[in-house]
Motif scaffolding. Structure first.
Motif, PDB file in Angstrom:
ATOM      1  N   ASP A  18      -2.453   7.527  -6.055  1.00  0.00           N
ATOM      2  CA  ASP A  18      -1.502   7.076  -7.077  1.00  0.00           C
ATOM      3  C   ASP A  18      -1.551   8.011  -8.292  1.00  0.00           C
ATOM      4  O   ASP A  18      -2.561   8.676  -8.519  1.00  0.00           O
ATOM      5  N   ASN A  70      -2.789  -1.774  -5.254  1.00  0.00           N
ATOM      6  CA  ASN A  70      -3.635  -0.898  -6.074  1.00  0.00           C
ATOM      7  C   ASN A  70      -5.087  -1.337  -5.993  1.00  0.00           C
ATOM      8  O   ASN A  70      -5.396  -2.511  -6.139  1.00  0.00           O
ATOM      9  N   LYS A  78       1.450   9.960  -4.421  1.00  0.00           N
ATOM     10  CA  LYS A  78       2.513   9.373  -5.241  1.00  0.00           C
ATOM     11  C   LYS A  78       2.609  10.182  -6.524  1.00  0.00           C
ATOM     12  O   LYS A  78       1.694  10.153  -7.349  1.00  0.00           O
ATOM     13  N   GLU A  86       5.485  -2.314  -3.466  1.00  0.00           N
ATOM     14  CA  GLU A  86       4.191  -2.260  -4.140  1.00  0.00           C
ATOM     15  C   GLU A  86       3.950  -3.595  -4.830  1.00  0.00           C
ATOM     16  O   GLU A  86       4.837  -4.134  -5.493  1.00  0.00           O
ATOM     17  N   GLU A 146      -3.727   1.961  -2.688  1.00  0.00           N
ATOM     18  CA  GLU A 146      -3.512   3.040  -3.649  1.00  0.00           C
ATOM     19  C   GLU A 146      -4.780   3.240  -4.478  1.00  0.00           C
ATOM     20  O   GLU A 146      -5.259   2.308  -5.114  1.00  0.00           O
TER      21      GLU A 146
HETATM   22 MG    MG Z   1       0.284   1.996  -7.819  1.00  0.00          MG
END
Ligand code: MG
Ligand code: C2E
Ligand code: MG
Ligand code: MG
Length: 279
Positions: free
Chosen positions: A179, A118, A200, A59, A150
């Motif tokens: 997320d 993200n 997640k 990530e 995400e």
């Molecule tokens: Mg994230």
């Protein structure tokens, strides 16, 4: 929104809050300049496939090396970046940078891995977001199957709009994950119909999974629901072996957390997780 409006009104009359507003404005300007001066950088945190123990992804997490304040965590500037709209150029930079790095590693001959980036609400809402991301990927020469975006549950609140954006992103060939799952308000109805690939599990549930029966029940339920909906599951914030064993028992696919590694610079990530692998 009401609280924010109230806050703004209040600012005109109280010196402390006025200062607060000024320092916010300063930070906003500093952020603008910081983007140009490349004061931002990315750290990479490995994502581990639980059955094999192999690192399968990473990530990208942004940090700001502020000239006076020093190292700032995303929690200290992302909310303001969101509010001011600066998240759009910043997020664009992160996405581009993360993909360039990932592509570079592939070119160097390391086993290709998925990079997760993200997306903020503002970015997600942008007109033609998938075309823009498509352009970036083409420019870099990166295969879309190695990019995962995400988003958070709150971004799917306007279902029609979210559905349209997600569909066009999926058409591009990138993967989508939700997320911080479990902290928002997404209904099961949304979940079954949105074109997403992964949940997640928020780290707040993982944290006390060995001490708190309710957290254990939540993690186990999310994992089994995901399995039935044919979604992949990643557990966030795994810090010890007990949590890891619990997650394996729940058939959680992947995990991320300090147990494996903190987010690392590109160089450290390469040393620790790429150079070792037999290609
Ligand atoms: Mg994230
Ligand atoms: P997130 O996307 O949920 O990222 C995971 C956060 O958990 C990261 O915090 C990571 O350092 C932290 N973390 C990972 N493993 C552990 C662990 O075992 N224990 C604990 N206590 N924490 C762990 P970080 O880097 O401070 O980022 C915070 C949030 O800022 C991210 O949460 C994400 O929502 C946001 N963010 C970071 N980079 C970006 C970006 O480029 N764009 C946008 N829009 N948001 C970003
Ligand atoms: Mg998270
Ligand atoms: Mg988050």
């Amino acid at each position: 929104h009401n609280a924010k409006e109230f806050g703004l009104e209040w600012n005109r009359y109280t010196p402390t809050l006025q200062m607060h507003a000024k320092s916010r404005l300063d930070l906003e300007n500093e952020m603008r300049i910081g983007i140009e001066r490349e004061e931002f950088f990315i750290e990479y945190q490995p994502q581990v496939h639980l059955n094999s123990g192999l690192v399968v992804g990473m990530e990208a997490l942004v940090r700001w090396n502020h000239p006076l304040k020093g190292l700032l965590a995303p929690g200290e500037f992302i909310p303001l970046a969101e509010e001011s709209g600066l998240i759009v150029p910043l997020g664009d930079w992160v996405l581009r940078q993360a993909c360039i790095q990932n592509k570079l590693w592939q070119t160097m001959g390391y086993t290709p891995m998925v990079i997760s980036v993200n997306l903020s609400m503002r970015q997600f809402r942008q007109f033609q977001i998938s075309e823009q991301i498509g352009h970036i990927l083409t420019e870099i020469g990166m295969d879309p199957q190695y990019l995962e975006l995400e988003i958070t549950e709150s971004m799917t609140f306007d279902k029609e709009a979210a559905f349209g954006q997600l569909k066009s992103l999926k058409k591009l060939g990138v993967a989508i994950s939700i997320d911080d799952f479990g902290t928002g308000y997404s209904s099961l109805h949304y979940l079954k119909s949105l074109p997403i690939d992964r949940l997640k599990i928020d780290r707040s549930f993982v944290k006390e999974v060995m001490e708190d029966n309710n957290d254990a029940a939540i993690v186990s339920t999310i994992a089994s629901m995901a399995r039935h909906l044919k979604l992949k599951v990643t557990a966030e914030g795994v810090e010890n072996h007990e949590q890891l064993e619990f997650l394996k028992l729940q058939d959680c696919h992947d995990a991320q957390g300090y147990l494996f590694s903190k987010p690392l610079s590109a160089m450290e990530f390469e040393d620790r997780f790429l150079s070792q692998q037999v290609s």
